[in-house]
Design an enzyme around this catalytic site. Sequence first.
Site, PDB file in Angstrom:
ATOM      1  CG  HIS A 106      -3.215  -3.882  -5.136  1.00  0.00           C
ATOM      2  ND1 HIS A 106      -4.070  -2.806  -5.149  1.00  0.00           N
ATOM      3  CD2 HIS A 106      -1.972  -3.360  -5.150  1.00  0.00           C
ATOM      4  CE1 HIS A 106      -3.367  -1.684  -5.184  1.00  0.00           C
ATOM      5  NE2 HIS A 106      -2.087  -1.986  -5.186  1.00  0.00           N
ATOM      6  CG  ASP A 183      -5.199  -7.182 -10.052  1.00  0.00           C
ATOM      7  OD1 ASP A 183      -4.563  -6.651 -10.977  1.00  0.00           O
ATOM      8  OD2 ASP A 183      -5.102  -6.832  -8.866  1.00  0.00           O
ATOM      9  CD  GLN A 186       2.865  -6.065  -9.681  1.00  0.00           C
ATOM     10  OE1 GLN A 186       3.933  -6.170 -10.286  1.00  0.00           O
ATOM     11  NE2 GLN A 186       2.534  -4.960  -9.046  1.00  0.00           N
ATOM     12  CE  LYS A 209       0.848  -1.634 -10.577  1.00  0.00           C
ATOM     13  NZ  LYS A 209       1.620  -1.099  -9.451  1.00  0.00           N
ATOM     14  CB  CYS A 347      -2.067  -1.542  -1.957  1.00  0.00           C
ATOM     15  SG  CYS A 347      -1.633   0.168  -2.142  1.00  0.00           S
TER      16      CYS A 347
END
Length: 389
Positions: A106, A183, A186, A209, A347
């Site tokens: 991303h 990261d 998600q 999220k 993104c």
Amino acid sequence: EVYKRPLVYFDNAATTQKPVQVIRAISGYYEKDNCNIHRGVHYLSVKATEAYEEARREVRQFINASNTHEVIFTKGATEAINLVASSFGKKYIGPGDEVIISIAEHHSNFVPWQQVCMERGATLKVVPIDDRGDLVLEELWKMMSDRTKIIAITHVSNVLGTVKPVKEIIRRAHEMNIPVLLDGAQGIAHTVVDVQNLGADFYAFSGHKMYGPMGIGVLYGKEKFLEDLPPYQMGGEMIKDVWIERTDFNELPFKFEAGTPNVEGVMGLLAAIRYIREIGMENIAAYEEELLHYATEKLSAIKDLKIYGTAQHKASLISFNIGHIHPYDAGTIIDKMGIAVRTGHHCAMPLMDFLNVPGTVRASFAFYNTKEEIDKLYEAILKVKEMLS
Ligand code: PLP
């Protein structure tokens, strides 16, 4: 309802819907407990501070960090990654050094590292993916060297759904003393995250999220790094003592939480964590896998529909295109049928270039979605084909 149809919400990778528990936690905080935290001795301030720190303890448990002070509240995954890129960059990255990311990042985990490398005369190395959307690990192993200062990769791709073999990557990286940032924007919503088991040096995620509110997120960082890194922002809370000519910084975690924090967001995040715990992340993951399997079978049967990302370990989203139909056109028709899917580059423009597409349509599932809703998506795609092929 949208367009007089019951909404089918398949844009969960962008943000999830919020349970009433989260909404009530936020309104309840403002109705009864609103106060600035940490610096007050009066009843409300102490109460709000206790609730805020209680949330930090529950986040620690949720991701199994060893210490509560390794949990830093940020405004989201983006800010968490920027914090590390900026502070780690200042401390450790210089000319001739290298940073490794992947092509499937991303922008939040791409641009900060690209810019840090540009500023500090370092080189950004980008690991490619294969046809299924898995990282080409041999390339990664080859890229790792004593010039590598950090590896920053996504736990779960927001475009392809690929769950990266992060534990293995971290193990190999640590053999060479290379720290790893994950990261988890998600990953946190779809898998049990245990930062100690993974061995992650940094793990970044956003509340919104994972059924929590927007504007709140977390940076987990290993104590040894957080102690060592310079602060990211300056202001109230992050100081111990200030003189005209110098400042002593506060201890962890406050060193990285300059200014009045997002207390309402933290209350909402706490409610979201409790909500997820009540349902059970294992149950969420198992049901979402069922949805993914069902949707993959169903959509694969549509002629000319191409799915991007077919890794064996995959989270519950499907990115696709239908023949030469532009994803925006497809998304617009699907929307008119009451189904929210995301269209565009998600993104991840370097990844779109790599896949050689202008964008994709992405349907991302949460545990509150159903197979009947997937059937509706299937019908909508047939409609798109009928109208635009
Ligand atoms: N990383 C990934 C993989 C994402 O999917 C997202 C958001 O879509 C982000 C980072 C950025 O999250 P936020 O905008 O909440 O900071």
